[in-house]
Scaffold this active site. Structure first.
Site, PDB file in Angstrom:
ATOM      1  CB  SER A 113      -0.957  -0.040   1.190  1.00  0.00           C
ATOM      2  OG  SER A 113      -1.874   1.004   1.075  1.00  0.00           O
ATOM      3  CG  HIS A 114       0.241   3.710   3.322  1.00  0.00           C
ATOM      4  ND1 HIS A 114      -0.628   2.667   3.508  1.00  0.00           N
ATOM      5  CD2 HIS A 114       0.811   3.945   4.516  1.00  0.00           C
ATOM      6  CE1 HIS A 114      -0.594   2.286   4.765  1.00  0.00           C
ATOM      7  NE2 HIS A 114       0.277   3.043   5.411  1.00  0.00           N
ATOM      8  CG  ASP A 277      -2.514   4.286  -1.490  1.00  0.00           C
ATOM      9  OD1 ASP A 277      -3.249   4.207  -2.492  1.00  0.00           O
ATOM     10  OD2 ASP A 277      -2.451   3.391  -0.626  1.00  0.00           O
ATOM     11  CG  ASP A 279      -2.583  -0.208  -2.642  1.00  0.00           C
ATOM     12  OD1 ASP A 279      -2.482   0.899  -2.090  1.00  0.00           O
ATOM     13  OD2 ASP A 279      -3.305  -1.121  -2.190  1.00  0.00           O
ATOM     14  CG  ASP A 281      -5.887   1.026  -1.172  1.00  0.00           C
ATOM     15  OD1 ASP A 281      -5.015   1.909  -1.025  1.00  0.00           O
ATOM     16  OD2 ASP A 281      -5.888  -0.042  -0.534  1.00  0.00           O
ATOM     17  NE  ARG A 282      -3.764   4.101   3.011  1.00  0.00           N
ATOM     18  CZ  ARG A 282      -3.348   4.228   4.257  1.00  0.00           C
ATOM     19  NH1 ARG A 282      -2.967   5.407   4.696  1.00  0.00           N
ATOM     20  NH2 ARG A 282      -3.291   3.198   5.068  1.00  0.00           N
ATOM     21  CE  LYS A 376      -7.567   2.182   1.924  1.00  0.00           C
ATOM     22  NZ  LYS A 376      -7.260   0.990   2.733  1.00  0.00           N
TER      23      LYS A 376
HETATM   24  C1  G16 Z   1      -5.177  -0.573   5.336  1.00  0.00           C
HETATM   25  C2  G16 Z   1      -6.579  -1.077   5.501  1.00  0.00           C
HETATM   26  C3  G16 Z   1      -7.464   0.028   6.014  1.00  0.00           C
HETATM   27  C4  G16 Z   1      -6.894   0.620   7.287  1.00  0.00           C
HETATM   28  C5  G16 Z   1      -5.469   1.083   7.047  1.00  0.00           C
HETATM   29  C6  G16 Z   1      -4.794   1.534   8.305  1.00  0.00           C
HETATM   30  O1  G16 Z   1      -5.134   0.365   4.308  1.00  0.00           O
HETATM   31  O2  G16 Z   1      -7.102  -1.553   4.279  1.00  0.00           O
HETATM   32  O3  G16 Z   1      -8.721  -0.520   6.233  1.00  0.00           O
HETATM   33  O4  G16 Z   1      -7.663   1.701   7.719  1.00  0.00           O
HETATM   34  O5  G16 Z   1      -4.716   0.019   6.537  1.00  0.00           O
HETATM   35  O6  G16 Z   1      -4.709   0.456   9.186  1.00  0.00           O
HETATM   36  P1  G16 Z   1      -3.875   0.548  10.510  1.00  0.00           P
HETATM   37  O7  G16 Z   1      -4.431   1.722  11.259  1.00  0.00           O
HETATM   38  O8  G16 Z   1      -4.091  -0.775  11.192  1.00  0.00           O
HETATM   39  O9  G16 Z   1      -2.428   0.783  10.136  1.00  0.00           O
HETATM   40  P2  G16 Z   1      -4.016   0.277   3.170  1.00  0.00           P
HETATM   41  O10 G16 Z   1      -4.286   1.447   2.290  1.00  0.00           O
HETATM   42  O11 G16 Z   1      -2.706   0.368   3.916  1.00  0.00           O
HETATM   43  O12 G16 Z   1      -4.228  -1.044   2.523  1.00  0.00           O
END
Ligand code: G16
Length: 543
Positions: A113-114, A277, A279, A281-282, A376
């Site tokens: 992800s990010h 971000d 990937d 999704d954000r 997302k």
């Molecule tokens: C992931 C999850 C999200 C979550 C985020 C932060 O996002 O898909 O549902 O809100 O992590 O999670 P945490 O607070 O446990 O670090 P992404 O965009 O990183 O895949």
């Protein structure tokens, strides 16, 4: 037949976090590390055999190697057909969509992800199930158990797949279909939004700056915003995906995308400024002179959703994760629709979406999406805002002011304390957990604590239970302090402290977030004592 079963030894750390397995690249590069996790998936989900599997990733360092391995193991485990994005590229929402479009039995998404990329950065894998959503906790729990006992894995040896050539290739009995990474995703967005109206808005001089942060959304944004909607080429910046994301941190927030905040405040700011971000999704949304917090963005889109062609059929329910501000609850009440509060993690929305009880959902972590997919969707949120702006003729600033005047304003901020020693992060959480029962009824300044507990969730659809989902101190509708440990970091532990304050009086709607939340931050200091217990001087990141 070059399918072979090779011996391996288990690793003990393949436990999925909030969104799949995320580790340093070096961890994934250990012998058979990825193979073990993949074989655990094929063993646990035996029903994948003979079915279609979607494979793709966000293009970060190690993406191609991992995808070659995944394809060879899919062929080794009897998958009938693999659909893979050209060059191994698929954004997370595009992959989720492909699972749905092709009725696939699941998908392997390679992304952290990010989190930063490159040889010293992070890597990750998510297993998404039929329907497009992330594997639920019961399933990731099983994967973890199996991964701790694994002794062999199956692979098609010497597989030679050309990831860059679109079309079909055969690997033993498995058909490998290399597809354009953007086509289906762009078609989906076209079916949801009024592209004519948005095109016209651009023609009349509307301006957007979209920052792809050298991550996966570059090609998606170019195709949709520039080629299909007619925005000038210069509207999409940092559009070239790079293996190390250009050395940056593709987390679109006020720290890592500070330049966009500065652009929003500059005299020549475009009408809409946005970013996605690693990937895809954000999303981050800003208007001229204004940052829209993710919780506000969710609430404002909910209030305007009926203006978007794909959503004319009416709004079912709304949902947010527990730490996300309660702005959307106010809209749900006004619209008389159900509003759900789920644990952090997109997977918790999926049962509700599948059951037809949700139309729109979002999280404070810059995530917004709808029933159109099961992840997302960063660009979706940008297009939704574009559509609202083009249709209403209002600026982002006007949309926000009108919203707050009608529904009140939730001031909101998140403080992250990164890379803490695990023991010291646990001390903070344990200390507060113990203190909670005595807090109810205590008054701090203008606010009295009405609830102090640990959040747990029972899924309204399948009855599954998730416990230990964050500590909350609630001051009625007026304010909240939330504390939880992140499940996505790869080094030490990250504490997240979330602060929220709600105001409805006309003279209290235009404060700065920092000023509005200062008293809540002071109460949190006293009650949660993060600095005192960790020896830190303050948060590492404030978003
Ligand atoms: C992931 C999850 C999200 C979550 C985020 C932060 O996002 O898909 O549902 O809100 O992590 O999670 P945490 O607070 O446990 O670090 P992404 O965009 O990183 O895949």
């Amino acid at each position: 037949m070059p399918i072979r079963e090779l011996p391996t030894k288990p690793y003990t750390d393949q436990k999925s976090g909030t969104a799949g397995l995320r580790k340093k690249v070096a961890v994934f590069q250990q012998p058979h590390y990825l193979e073990n996790f993949l074989q655990s998936i094929f063993d646990v989900e035996a029903s994948l055999k003979g079915k279609t599997l979607i494979i793709g990733g966000d293009g970060r360092y190690h993406n191609r190697e991992a995808i070659y391995t995944a394809i060879a193991m899919a062929a080794g485990n009897g998958i009938a057909k693999v659909i893979v994005g050209q060059g191994g590229i698929l954004s997370t929402p595009a992959a989720s969509n492909l699972i749905r479009v092709h009725n696939a039995a699941g998908g392997l998404l390679f992304t952290a992800s990010h989190n930063p990329a490159g040889p010293d950065g992070d890597f990750g894998i998510k297993f998404n199930i039929a329907g497009g959503g992330q594997a639920p906790e019961a399933l990731t729990g099983k994967l973890y158990e199996v991964s701790r006992q694994i002794t062999r894995y199956r692979i098609f040896e010497g597989a030679n797949v050309d990831l860059d050539r679109r079309g079909s290739q055969q690997l033993g009995d498995t058909l490998i279909d290399v597809v354009d990474s953007v086509d289906d995703y762009a078609r989906l967005q076209q079916s949801l939004f009024d592209f004519d109206r948005i095109r016209d808005w651009f023609k009349r001089g509307g301006r957007i700056t979209f920052d792809a942060m050298h991550a996966v959304t570059g090609p998606y944004a170019r195709r949709i915003l520039v080629e299909q909607l007619g925005a000038p080429e210069s509207s999409v910046i940092n559009a070239m995906p790079l293996e190390d994301f250009g050395g940056g941190h593709p987390d679109p927030n006020l720290i890592y995308a500070r330049h966009l905040h500065d652009l929003a405040l500059s005299p020549d700011a475009p009408d809409l400024i946005a970013a996605s971000d690693g990937d895809g999704d954000r999303n981050m949304i800003l208007g001229r002179g204004l940052f829209i917090s993710p919780g506000d963005s969710l609430a404002m889109l909910a209030a305007h959703l009926d203006k978007l062609p794909g959503y004319k059929g009416g709004l079912k329910g709304l949902a947010r994760s527990m730490p996300t501000c309660r702005a959307v609850d106010v809209v749900a009440k006004a619209l008389k629709v159900e509003c759900f509060e789920t644990p952090t993690g997109w997977k918790f929305f999926c049962n509700l979406l599948d059951a037809g009880r949700l139309t729109l959902c979002g999280e404070e972590s810059f995530g917004t999406s709808s029933s159109h997919t099961r992840e997302k969707d960063g660009l979706w949120a940008v297009l939704a805002w574009l559509n609202v702006v083009a249709t209403t003729g209002l600026s982002v600033q006007q949309i926000a002011s009108q919203h707050w005047a009608r529904h009140g304003r939730h001031y909101y901020v998140r403080h992250d304390y990164d890379e803490l020693p695990v023991a010291s992060a646990n001390t903070v959480v344990d200390t507060l957990r113990k203190a909670l029962p005595a807090l109810v009824g205590v008054t701090h300044g203008d606010w009295t604590i009405t609830q102090a507990d640990e959040f747990g969730y029972t899924d309204p659809v399948d009855g599954s239970v998730a416990t230990g989902q964050g500590l909350r101190i609630v001051f009625g509708d007026a304010a909240r302090i939330i504390l939880r440990l992140s499940g996505t970091g790869t080094e030490g532990a990250t504490i997240r402290l979330y602060l929220e304050r709600y105001e409805t009086a006309a003279d209290k709607l235009a404060w700065t977030t920092t000023d509005a939340l200062a008293p809540i931050a002071a109460i949190a200091d006293k009650l949660v004592r993060i600095n005192e217990l960790t020896g830190r001087k303050g948060p590492s990141v404030v978003t």
